[in-house]
Scaffold this motif. Sequence first.
Motif, PDB file in Angstrom:
ATOM      1  N   LYS A  62       0.854  -1.355   0.020  1.00 31.94           N
ATOM      2  CA  LYS A  62      -0.116   0.040   0.018  1.00 31.94           C
ATOM      3  C   LYS A  62       0.861   1.412  -0.006  1.00 31.94           C
ATOM      4  CE  LYS A  62      -4.300  -1.545   2.185  1.00 31.94           C
ATOM      5  NZ  LYS A  62      -5.329  -1.720   3.443  1.00 31.94           N
ATOM      6  N   HIS A  63       2.202   1.165  -0.185  1.00 36.15           N
ATOM      7  CA  HIS A  63       3.151   2.028  -0.052  1.00 36.15           C
ATOM      8  C   HIS A  63       2.695   3.538  -1.176  1.00 36.15           C
ATOM      9  CE1 HIS A  63       6.575   4.796  -0.081  1.00 36.15           C
ATOM     10  NE2 HIS A  63       6.855   4.044   1.384  1.00 36.15           N
ATOM     11  N   TRP A  64       2.525   4.495  -0.846  1.00 38.03           N
ATOM     12  CA  TRP A  64       2.181   5.756  -1.767  1.00 38.03           C
ATOM     13  C   TRP A  64       3.087   5.599  -3.081  1.00 38.03           C
ATOM     14  CZ3 TRP A  64       5.476   9.527  -3.417  1.00 38.03           C
ATOM     15  CH2 TRP A  64       6.542   9.439  -2.772  1.00 38.03           C
ATOM     16  N   PHE A  65       4.457   5.375  -3.030  1.00 40.06           N
ATOM     17  CA  PHE A  65       5.156   5.245  -4.173  1.00 40.06           C
ATOM     18  C   PHE A  65       4.749   4.172  -5.089  1.00 40.06           C
ATOM     19  CE2 PHE A  65       8.739   3.664  -6.349  1.00 40.06           C
ATOM     20  CZ  PHE A  65       9.139   4.614  -7.142  1.00 40.06           C
ATOM     21  N   ILE A  66       4.520   3.058  -4.778  1.00 38.53           N
ATOM     22  CA  ILE A  66       4.188   1.940  -5.563  1.00 38.53           C
ATOM     23  C   ILE A  66       2.489   2.237  -6.090  1.00 38.53           C
ATOM     24  CG2 ILE A  66       3.557  -0.807  -5.764  1.00 38.53           C
ATOM     25  CD1 ILE A  66       6.348  -0.031  -5.135  1.00 38.53           C
ATOM     26  N   GLN A  67       1.570   2.570  -5.192  1.00 39.49           N
ATOM     27  CA  GLN A  67       0.258   2.881  -5.627  1.00 39.49           C
ATOM     28  C   GLN A  67       0.136   4.162  -6.608  1.00 39.49           C
ATOM     29  OE1 GLN A  67      -2.431   1.000  -5.218  1.00 39.49           O
ATOM     30  NE2 GLN A  67      -1.396  -0.515  -4.036  1.00 39.49           N
ATOM     31  N   ASN A  68       0.792   5.095  -6.276  1.00 33.57           N
ATOM     32  CA  ASN A  68       0.869   6.414  -7.194  1.00 33.57           C
ATOM     33  C   ASN A  68       1.757   6.399  -8.502  1.00 33.57           C
ATOM     34  OD1 ASN A  68      -0.874   7.637  -5.673  1.00 33.57           O
ATOM     35  ND2 ASN A  68       0.543   8.623  -4.317  1.00 33.57           N
ATOM     36  N   GLY A  69       3.008   5.629  -8.175  1.00 30.99           N
ATOM     37  CA  GLY A  69       3.898   5.424  -9.203  1.00 30.99           C
ATOM     38  C   GLY A  69       3.404   4.476 -10.526  1.00 30.99           C
ATOM     39  N   VAL A  70       2.735   3.469 -10.109  1.00 37.39           N
ATOM     40  CA  VAL A  70       2.054   2.747 -11.133  1.00 37.39           C
ATOM     41  C   VAL A  70       1.089   3.378 -11.813  1.00 37.39           C
ATOM     42  CG1 VAL A  70       0.830   0.594 -11.458  1.00 37.39           C
ATOM     43  CG2 VAL A  70       2.721   0.474  -9.962  1.00 37.39           C
ATOM     44  N   LEU A  71       0.272   4.180 -11.141  1.00 37.40           N
ATOM     45  CA  LEU A  71      -0.829   4.911 -11.837  1.00 37.40           C
ATOM     46  C   LEU A  71      -0.219   5.890 -12.715  1.00 37.40           C
ATOM     47  CD1 LEU A  71      -3.632   5.757 -12.113  1.00 37.40           C
ATOM     48  CD2 LEU A  71      -3.182   7.285 -10.103  1.00 37.40           C
ATOM     49  N   ALA A  72       0.979   6.516 -12.154  1.00 36.51           N
ATOM     50  CA  ALA A  72       1.549   7.748 -13.131  1.00 36.51           C
ATOM     51  C   ALA A  72       2.054   6.902 -14.324  1.00 36.51           C
ATOM     52  CB  ALA A  72       2.544   8.270 -12.319  1.00 36.51           C
ATOM     53  N   ALA A  73       2.888   5.855 -14.113  1.00 34.43           N
ATOM     54  CA  ALA A  73       3.569   5.198 -15.459  1.00 34.43           C
ATOM     55  C   ALA A  73       2.232   4.549 -16.143  1.00 34.43           C
ATOM     56  CB  ALA A  73       4.401   4.087 -14.733  1.00 34.43           C
ATOM     57  N   TYR A  74       1.306   3.803 -15.795  1.00 29.02           N
ATOM     58  CA  TYR A  74       0.239   3.471 -16.553  1.00 29.02           C
ATOM     59  C   TYR A  74      -0.337   4.489 -17.520  1.00 29.02           C
ATOM     60  CZ  TYR A  74      -4.337   1.271 -17.879  1.00 29.02           C
ATOM     61  OH  TYR A  74      -5.404   0.961 -18.553  1.00 29.02           O
ATOM     62  N   THR A  75      -0.780   5.621 -16.726  1.00 27.53           N
ATOM     63  CA  THR A  75      -1.386   6.763 -17.661  1.00 27.53           C
ATOM     64  C   THR A  75      -0.519   7.224 -18.475  1.00 27.53           C
ATOM     65  OG1 THR A  75      -2.714   7.035 -15.366  1.00 27.53           O
ATOM     66  CG2 THR A  75      -2.386   8.775 -17.201  1.00 27.53           C
ATOM     67  N   LEU A  76       0.877   7.694 -18.072  1.00 22.27           N
ATOM     68  CA  LEU A  76       1.786   8.371 -18.995  1.00 22.27           C
ATOM     69  C   LEU A  76       2.366   7.457 -19.897  1.00 22.27           C
ATOM     70  CD1 LEU A  76       3.337  10.923 -19.464  1.00 22.27           C
ATOM     71  CD2 LEU A  76       5.210   9.862 -17.727  1.00 22.27           C
ATOM     72  N   SER A  77       2.521   6.134 -20.142  1.00 26.26           N
ATOM     73  CA  SER A  77       2.997   5.347 -21.033  1.00 26.26           C
ATOM     74  C   SER A  77       2.384   5.403 -22.334  1.00 26.26           C
ATOM     75  CB  SER A  77       3.164   3.951 -20.470  1.00 26.26           C
ATOM     76  OG  SER A  77       1.960   3.360 -20.184  1.00 26.26           O
ATOM     77  N   PHE A  78       0.995   5.396 -22.255  1.00 27.89           N
ATOM     78  CA  PHE A  78       0.101   5.490 -23.587  1.00 27.89           C
ATOM     79  C   PHE A  78      -0.008   6.834 -24.447  1.00 27.89           C
ATOM     80  CE2 PHE A  78      -1.692   2.064 -21.114  1.00 27.89           C
ATOM     81  CZ  PHE A  78      -1.250   0.914 -21.823  1.00 27.89           C
ATOM     82  N   SER A  79       0.088   7.919 -23.337  1.00 21.71           N
ATOM     83  CA  SER A  79      -0.014   9.068 -23.983  1.00 21.71           C
ATOM     84  C   SER A  79       1.510   9.452 -24.606  1.00 21.71           C
ATOM     85  CB  SER A  79      -0.450  10.229 -22.794  1.00 21.71           C
ATOM     86  OG  SER A  79      -1.532  10.031 -22.299  1.00 21.71           O
ATOM     87  N   LEU A  80       2.542   8.839 -23.961  1.00 16.33           N
ATOM     88  CA  LEU A  80       3.713   9.105 -24.464  1.00 16.33           C
ATOM     89  C   LEU A  80       4.049   8.584 -25.738  1.00 16.33           C
ATOM     90  CD1 LEU A  80       6.582  10.461 -23.431  1.00 16.33           C
ATOM     91  CD2 LEU A  80       6.895   8.291 -22.512  1.00 16.33           C
TER      92      LEU A  80
END
Length: 740
Positions: free
Chosen positions: A54-72
């Motif tokens: 539940k660490h914030w880095f894992i939860q928010n980091g995966v969300l950021a990478a998942y969202t950013l990858s397709f747009s990138l």
Amino acid sequence: MEKQEMNTTTILHHLKHGLNSPRATVIRIEALVAIATCLSFFLLIFGSWRRWCKHWFIQNGVLAAYTLSFSLVTYTMGSMQSSAARNEMFPVWALSLFPVLGCTNSITAYSLDDNKQYMRHMIQQVLCTGYVFLIICTITNNLAAVASMLLFFETQQRIGSRILACMLASEFWNPDKQIADYMESEHEIESQYDPVSMKGYTYLVQWNFGHMKLNATTGYKRKLERREGSVTIEKIWQCNNGLLGPGDASGELKDVCLSFALFQLLKRRFIGFHCAETGQMKTKDFVFKGLLLEREGGYGRAFNIIEVELSFLYDFFYTKYAFNYHLGFGALTWAISTTLCLCFIGVVTVIRRSRIGSSSDAITIVNTNTIDIIITLIVLASLALLELLQAILYWASNWGKVALACDYVRQPSLKRSAKVIRRVKEFLSRFPLLEQYYWQHKLGQYSLLESYVYNYRLNFSGKVRSLPYGRSTGNNGLCPQINKCWYGFKKRSQNRKLFFRGKGIKGRIAGEPTRLTVQVKTAVIDALKRTNGCLTKGTSSLHSNNVYSNISRAFQFQPDDTEIHTILIWHIATCYCEMAPSSFCPNEDTEEGKFLKDHRTVATQLSKYCAYLVVSAPELLPGHQWSTSELFNAVVKEARRVLKGADNSYQIMKSLEEPMGTIFHRGAQLGRQLESISDIPLRWKVMADFWAEMILYVAPSHNVKEHIEHLAKGGEFITHLWALLFHAGIVRHGEEDHIL
């Protein structure tokens, strides 16, 4: 002054010209390709962590990478096509981005709603396909063009598999309807059953869709026409072939298959199909006389089976493992062919280079240097490695193990060529990898009496400010003012994170999660077996400990009270008893001391966990989550009003007058009544048994979507109990109690 301004203008002009130069454009696109590849590695490594961390880095980091990858990917491909600068590496870079769009990391959705957005993914695929095709058409090297087209069509399949995986999780419900129809008459297939040897338990693991036909005589429900072509739990338990033969590995593999069969039964609840087996005695015996038969290790096998089952549920909704399972060995074939194409393009890039057309007035050709080639090779090698790792991870996962076990049942003997493939599967299935991390194995904790005194607000600088509403309950030898400031400083970092999660407002400070112990598991399962599945709000524990009459005389349960009222009242009472001077045994090394310590641990951990659910996950509890939050806020105000400025909360609660009808007063009175039990070990046993029954009582619910969403946020213990009770045929509470 004028000269200085001219120098500044000149510097800015040169800087702007340098950033807009053809070479800078190529470097920028090259950097974006490298970043997209790094995001794929990040998702591969940390994507599965969010189901147990539940660490914030894992939860928010995966969300950021998942969202950013397709747009990138879309932005980079568009930049290649529209840029006036051209480089001979553009076609290779475009093809390198294509596998990223096809989810090389296997993640298909971050949330359940993402599965319904497959049309958006299809539009992205069409757009990027057009970009890549136009870029490939500029290649003049025939060998490079052929290799590029091969990889182009290979990656089309990868992107298509991602879309089909989303459709499988959101709309393709035919297999679940078939299982629902099959379970209508499953109990009639075998009249005799044994939950230990699994005789008579014909829960489906794998079956042929073509063997399920609509039958007019059964209300047009599907029936399995040929059982010989299906793989059931009974057949797997009877199979002694390969890894299903004698040995510890056989038991583990069979349990994985059992988890898979249970996962398919549980999945029907999300879709809303009828679960006919819930009313059968055979279903209840499966849990009570099968899974919960052995007590050693805190019923470890039963919880392990449920954990693996929930991991299947997570994979089905958030990854493309379920699609790969239906695809079979073809998934590995596609991964190997894609890897070979990537390697072939890398060789062509080094030897002959994928040249593009000549420059013109509108297009500038930028020469390729050694650094461009090195970075391109690194990107291609990274993508090839990602493909191989993903294939290995799948066949080493529980999905690959289930497919292997079904092969043993369907084809006991194989030809020599097929034996080689099976041995490869057996070799990969022996890798433990990360399958031991199914969830965090922790209980969230919240204590009302430790957290009610603080209120939080967000100032204009964006920082969280902690405002003491009363005196801290802690004592570090400092004066009250310094003590409050020190307590606020120590909690500042934690409070800031809790505020942005919506849990740092009005006393919502969650404590550090505690490890889920064997004692807690054992207490909960013992309570389930003691009540024989008849769930009550703790009254059974009061009867079994012969304190029901005393507690009922001290406190009457009001008609309007809900499960949340009961949780908060007993939580306040448990916190009161925890503060009482007589709560501890002078010598905990004795048998009586260990007995007291174990029950005190169970009572306090489950009490704080139930309060944590009220604060942080009210959607997993009975009733509407907004009503739960509103009720909790009212109790916080009651605690502040009663304990405002208190140095000793215990003494104030002990000296409270007759109850005023509020939850806080009723909890304090109940705590005093529990404290009057002179036998301290019995006192804590009463509370431990009550909380074990209470967590079971609130576990059954129809909030299936909320439970599945929490699987991607670290998981909750109540979800495991929810699944266990469902497989025992318990989907609702027992008879309502009128005495607390």
